[in-house]
Design an enzyme around this catalytic site. Sequence first.
Site, PDB file in Angstrom:
ATOM      1  N   LYS A 180       0.844  -1.207   0.000  1.00 57.91           N
ATOM      2  CA  LYS A 180       0.000   0.000   0.000  1.00 57.91           C
ATOM      3  C   LYS A 180       0.874   1.251   0.000  1.00 57.91           C
ATOM      4  O   LYS A 180       2.072   1.182   0.326  1.00 57.91           O
ATOM      5  CB  LYS A 180      -0.910  -0.014   1.228  1.00 57.91           C
ATOM      6  CG  LYS A 180      -0.172   0.062   2.554  1.00 57.91           C
ATOM      7  CD  LYS A 180      -1.118  -0.217   3.728  1.00 57.91           C
ATOM      8  CE  LYS A 180      -0.397  -0.088   5.051  1.00 57.91           C
ATOM      9  NZ  LYS A 180      -1.126  -0.769   6.123  1.00 57.91           N
ATOM     10  N   TYR A 227      14.860  29.546   9.674  1.00 53.48           N
ATOM     11  CA  TYR A 227      13.722  30.275  10.240  1.00 53.48           C
ATOM     12  C   TYR A 227      13.684  30.207  11.767  1.00 53.48           C
ATOM     13  O   TYR A 227      13.990  29.157  12.341  1.00 53.48           O
ATOM     14  CB  TYR A 227      12.414  29.656   9.741  1.00 53.48           C
ATOM     15  CG  TYR A 227      12.087  29.923   8.296  1.00 53.48           C
ATOM     16  CD1 TYR A 227      11.709  31.194   7.869  1.00 53.48           C
ATOM     17  CD2 TYR A 227      12.147  28.894   7.365  1.00 53.48           C
ATOM     18  CE1 TYR A 227      11.396  31.425   6.538  1.00 53.48           C
ATOM     19  CE2 TYR A 227      11.828  29.125   6.033  1.00 53.48           C
ATOM     20  CZ  TYR A 227      11.458  30.393   5.630  1.00 53.48           C
ATOM     21  OH  TYR A 227      11.136  30.610   4.317  1.00 53.48           O
TER      22      TYR A 227
HETATM   23  C1  LIG Z   1      -0.484  -1.848   6.735  1.00 58.76           C
HETATM   24  C2  LIG Z   1      -1.165  -3.101   7.064  1.00 58.76           C
HETATM   25  C3  LIG Z   1      -0.435  -4.273   7.289  1.00 58.76           C
HETATM   26  C4  LIG Z   1       1.070  -4.306   7.363  1.00 58.76           C
HETATM   27  O1  LIG Z   1       1.486  -3.765   8.588  1.00 58.76           O
HETATM   28  P1  LIG Z   1       3.033  -3.719   8.981  1.00 58.76           P
HETATM   29  O2  LIG Z   1       3.052  -3.245  10.388  1.00 58.76           O
HETATM   30  O3  LIG Z   1       3.670  -2.753   8.046  1.00 58.76           O
HETATM   31  O4  LIG Z   1       3.553  -5.097   8.804  1.00 58.76           O
HETATM   32  C5  LIG Z   1      -1.145  -5.445   7.466  1.00 58.76           C
HETATM   33  N1  LIG Z   1      -2.495  -5.443   7.456  1.00 58.76           N
HETATM   34  C6  LIG Z   1      -3.226  -4.321   7.272  1.00 58.76           C
HETATM   35  C7  LIG Z   1      -4.710  -4.388   7.287  1.00 58.76           C
HETATM   36  C8  LIG Z   1      -2.590  -3.119   7.086  1.00 58.76           C
HETATM   37  O5  LIG Z   1      -3.312  -1.999   6.900  1.00 58.76           O
END
Ligand SMILES: *Cc1c(COP(=O)(O)O)cnc(C)c1O
Length: 454
Positions: A65, A305
């Site tokens: 993702k 800044y």
């Molecule tokens: C992002 C996500 C994962 C992976 O999580 P990690 O901590 O990066 O291993 C697994 N399942 C779902 C539903 C997620 O949204």
Amino acid sequence: MTASALTQWDFSNKQGEANYQHALREYPAQAIVDMRVLRDNMRHLVQVVNADPNSPHTAVMGVVKADAYGHGLIPTALAALAGGATWLGTAQAREALLLRRAGIGEDRAHILTWVNNPLMVAYDELIKEHIDVSVGTLTALEHIVAAARQTGLKARLHVKVDTGFGRNGFTLAQFDEAAAALKAAADEGSIEIVGQWSHLAVADAPDVPDFVEETDRQIAVFEEFTRRMKDAGIAPQIRHLANTAATLTRPNIHYDLVRPGVGLYGYEADPAMGTPQDFELTPAMTLQAQISSVKTVSAGHGLSYGRVYVTDEETSAAIIPVGYADGIHRSASGFNETGSKHTTRLGAPLRVMTKDGPRIMRVSGRVCMDQFIIDLHGDAEQLGVHIGDTVELFGPGRGADFGEPTADDWAAAADTISYEIFTCLRNRVPRLYEHAREVLDESDLALMDESSLL
Ligand SMILES: *Cc1c(COP(=O)(O)O)cnc(C)c1O
């Protein structure tokens, strides 16, 4: 050796080196992703689940993702498949479709997607592309069933159950109604109930006993949902619950499929668990930049800044030409001027090559939109630091001698998690891929942007 020879990239051929030079002309920072490391991290995760006698047939999903946590969706997906993943997961439906449209067919990988606006998302296209969809509301179920009827195809569903995360999924209280609707849709032939799944909230906190117990409670609730599904006559084909943290530390809940994300990229989920090396993982991304200016500034000179950082002595200041518009966290700024409003805090670390070897320098003053400043704490000429030198913001974390920060170090400085450090990196920073030719066969290589291959 010039000072800019910070890391020797392993170019596969002359074109790879030309691609690198081109990237340097295009932009003064680069994110370099090692495809061999991505593949090997996945191989390791596959081996971890298969070594467990309780789950010898557990499959592994590469969670890609958010543009593969900033590493690049398609290259990362291909490296994960090369490492033995048989599933890919994306939150947004759009990214699931991009994977299929790039040429990753159903013969290569199951794909699951779980975030959308159920009223508008193109469930029909997802169904036609053989993409599995998550359902955690009756509204989503209605729209999925409508799309299945319209396409004449069965939708592949994973029933999301809320075991305590409080985000997606049916709660136990809603579940009788949900189970009846799922059963009716399955009986009419518009859906196939592929999975039952849920997500853990605190599996990455082995140091907090209450959280360890909370994960145990989530597991018990997950099992209760399985019983309720069975009673309703809708047994799922597979069940999955484990993220990276649970994949690495909770073999009893590997079930049929695990869903590591951050582990694929080479990080543990939280430094409280240990270091990536403790889990035989290697960070896959190196973020580097080229110094755009070096100059001497007098003692008592404010940097950036807000005058939150003031030089202690005459020193050299170097500009690193990336800023919060590139995804460099403003909260990684370094303050040494307490004044009335601020407390002293160290800025995020970076590795600067001096003529005496690598040194850690720190963000000094506020991170700006397109740049930040580092106090070199000395004379640049004497240190051997020059305009055009490459500095490394974070990388694989190769040992103390190498003096290399990781995204965990940036996360600590910016009061966030490693995930946000690499996921926030904007696409205007070129992504370049090392070892792609070694990891991928010709047909997969053809799916990558040729100009990104080192
Ligand atoms: C992002 C996500 C994962 C992976 O999580 P990690 O901590 O990066 O291993 C697994 N399942 C779902 C539903 C997620 O949204």
